[in-house]
Write an enzyme that holds these catalytic residues in place. Structure first.
Site, PDB file in Angstrom:
ATOM      1  N   HIS A   1      68.467  -8.754 -52.811  1.00 45.08           N
ATOM      2  CA  HIS A   1      68.741  -8.685 -51.485  1.00 45.08           C
ATOM      3  C   HIS A   1      70.214  -8.882 -50.851  1.00 45.08           C
ATOM      4  O   HIS A   1      70.875  -8.252 -50.038  1.00 45.08           O
ATOM      5  CB  HIS A   1      67.827  -9.366 -50.503  1.00 45.08           C
ATOM      6  CG  HIS A   1      66.428  -9.362 -50.721  1.00 45.08           C
ATOM      7  ND1 HIS A   1      65.559 -10.169 -51.169  1.00 45.08           N
ATOM      8  CD2 HIS A   1      65.592  -8.103 -50.123  1.00 45.08           C
ATOM      9  CE1 HIS A   1      64.373  -9.642 -50.878  1.00 45.08           C
ATOM     10  NE2 HIS A   1      64.237  -8.527 -50.473  1.00 45.08           N
TER      11      HIS A   1
ATOM     12  N   GLN B   1      60.854   4.931 -52.934  1.00 53.20           N
ATOM     13  CA  GLN B   1      60.957   4.416 -51.578  1.00 53.20           C
ATOM     14  C   GLN B   1      62.528   4.917 -51.266  1.00 53.20           C
ATOM     15  O   GLN B   1      62.568   5.575 -50.123  1.00 53.20           O
ATOM     16  CB  GLN B   1      60.755   2.972 -51.500  1.00 53.20           C
ATOM     17  CG  GLN B   1      61.518   2.532 -49.954  1.00 53.20           C
ATOM     18  CD  GLN B   1      61.065   0.989 -49.700  1.00 53.20           C
ATOM     19  OE1 GLN B   1      60.035   0.701 -49.405  1.00 53.20           O
ATOM     20  NE2 GLN B   1      62.027   0.120 -49.807  1.00 53.20           N
TER      21      GLN B   1
HETATM   22  O1  PAF Z   1      61.522  -2.520 -49.497  1.00 49.96           O
HETATM   23  C1  PAF Z   1      61.142  -3.459 -48.584  1.00 49.96           C
HETATM   24  O2  PAF Z   1      61.417  -4.304 -48.579  1.00 49.96           O
HETATM   25  C2  PAF Z   1      60.387  -2.754 -47.510  1.00 49.96           C
HETATM   26  O3  PAF Z   1      59.633  -1.709 -47.921  1.00 49.96           O
HETATM   27  C3  PAF Z   1      61.008  -2.239 -46.362  1.00 49.96           C
HETATM   28  C4  PAF Z   1      61.848  -1.067 -46.629  1.00 49.96           C
HETATM   29  C5  PAF Z   1      61.779  -3.394 -45.753  1.00 49.96           C
HETATM   30  C6  PAF Z   1      60.048  -1.568 -45.371  1.00 49.96           C
HETATM   31  O4  PAF Z   1      59.276  -2.716 -44.711  1.00 49.96           O
END
Ligand code: PAF
Length: 283
Positions: free
Chosen positions: A41, A158
Site C-alpha cells: 500500500h 480488479q
Molecule cells: O483492493 C482493495 O483493497 C479493494 O478491493 C478496494 C479497491 C479498496 C475496494 O474496496
C-alpha cells in the site's frame, strides 16, 4: 517531520476538504484501500505522491465485495498502525466513512461491470466480488473526484475492471496501476498474509516460483498447455488447492491461443488451508 493527516468521516466534510484542496489548484490522487496497510500500500501512496500534489487515502472495508462465507468480520483492521504509516508519508487526507455513510438505509443502486469482470477468473470463484468493488470504487470516485487513482497490479483483474469502468462511465479519473511489492522470497504482499501459519508462509512462496517457471517456458515459445500444467503441478504438490492458474491476454484478460498473441499475464488463485491467495506476473 510527519504531520497527522486530516481524517474525515462524512460526505459533506469530505466535500469541504476536497474543495479547499481544489481552491489551491491542487491535483489530487486517490489511493483506495481497506486498511491493514503494508509496504505494498505504501508503494501506492509513493506513486500517488509522484503523480499529484495532494494524496487522499480511503480506508473502508467494503462489505459488498465479501460473500457471507468470506472473511469480512475477521478482515484485519489496524487503524492506529495505518494512521502512523500514512502520517509518516505526509498523506493529506484520510477518507474513512462508516458502512452507514457508504450504504445508507434504502441504498438500492449497484454497478454491474462486464468485460474484464466476466472473463472467468476471480469472477468464477467470487461472483459477488466485482459488483461490490465497482460500486464502492464508483462511489469513492464520485465522492473524491480525484485526477488520478492508484491501484495495485496484485489485484490485476480488479485493475482492469476499474480502468474499464472509469473509461466507460467517463469518470474523468486516470487509473494507474502500481507494481506488486514482494517479500524477499517472492510472495506478494497482501493484508491476508497474516492469516498464514509459519509453515504455510514458507510454502506460499511457491506461487511466485511456479509463475516464474511457466513464464520462462512461455517466453521460450513452449507449448502453452504444457507450460501452464508444469506450474499448476508445482502449486498443488506444495499443498495448495488451485482455483486457477492461467495465462491470459494482459489487456483484455481473454484466453490466448498462441504465445505470439502479444503481452501476456499469468494469473493464479489458490487456497492454503482457509487462506486464499491471488497473484500474477507479466510474461
Ligand atoms: O483492493 C482493495 O483493497 C479493494 O478491493 C478496494 C479497491 C479498496 C475496494 O474496496
Amino acid at each position: 517531520m510527519s504531520v497527522s493527516p486530516t481524517i474525515v468521516r462524512t460526505v459533506p466534510a469530505l466535500r469541504r476538504a476536497v474543495d479547499r484542496l481544489r481552491a489551491r489548484k491542487a491535483t489530487i490522487a486517490l489511493v483506495p484501500t481497506m486498511g491493514a496497510l503494508h509496504d505494498g500500500h505504501m508503494a501506492l501512496v509513493a506513486l500517488a505522491k509522484r503523480r499529484a500534489n495532494k494524496v487522499i487515502v480511503s480506508i473502508f472495508v467494503n462489505p459488498t465485495q465479501f460473500a457471507p462465507s468470506e472473511d469480512f468480520s475477521s478482515y484485519p483492521r489496524t487503524w492506529k498502525a495505518d494512521l502512523g504509516k500514512l502520517a509518516a508519508e505526509n498523506v493529506d487526507l484520510i477518507w474513512n466513512p462508516g458502512v452507514e455513510t457508504m450504504y445508507p438505509q434504502g441504498f438500492a443502486t449497484r454497478i454491474t461491470p462486464e468485460g474484464p469482470a466476466t472473463v472467468g477468473l476471480e469472477d468464477r470463484f467470487r461472483p459477488h466480488f466485482f459488483g461490490g468493488v465497482a460500486t464502492v470504487v464508483g462511489k469513492l470516485f464520485a465522492q473524491v473526484r480525484p485526477d488520478f487513482a492508484i491501484f495495485g497490479e496484485k489485484d490485476f483483474q480488479q485493475l482492469r475492471v476499474v480502468e474499464r469502468m472509469a473509461r466507460d462511465l467517463d469518470l474523468g479519473v486516470k487509473v494507474i496501476g502500481s507494481k506488486t511489492v514482494r517479500e524477499r522470497d517472492g510472495l506478494a504482499m497482501s493484508s491476508r498474509n497474516v492469516y498464514l501459519s509459519g509453515e504455510q508462509r514458507v510454502v506460499a512462496a511457491v506461487l511466485y516460483r511456479a509463475m516464474k517457471q511457466s513464464a520462462v517456458r512461455l517466453q521460450a515459445g513452449g507449448d502453452i498447455q504444457a507450460a501452464m500444467a508444469g506450474g499448476a503441478e508445482m502449486i498443488t504438490a506444495a499443498g495448495f488447492e488451485l482455483d486457477y492458474f492461467e495465462v491470459r491476454d494482459a489487456d483484455t484478460l481473454a484466453p490466448i491461443a498462441s504465445v505470439k498473441d502479444g503481452p501476456m499475464r499469468i494469473l493464479v488463485a489458490a487456497r492454503l488451508g482457509t487462506t486464499r491467495l491471488i497473484d500474477n506476473i507479466a510474461v
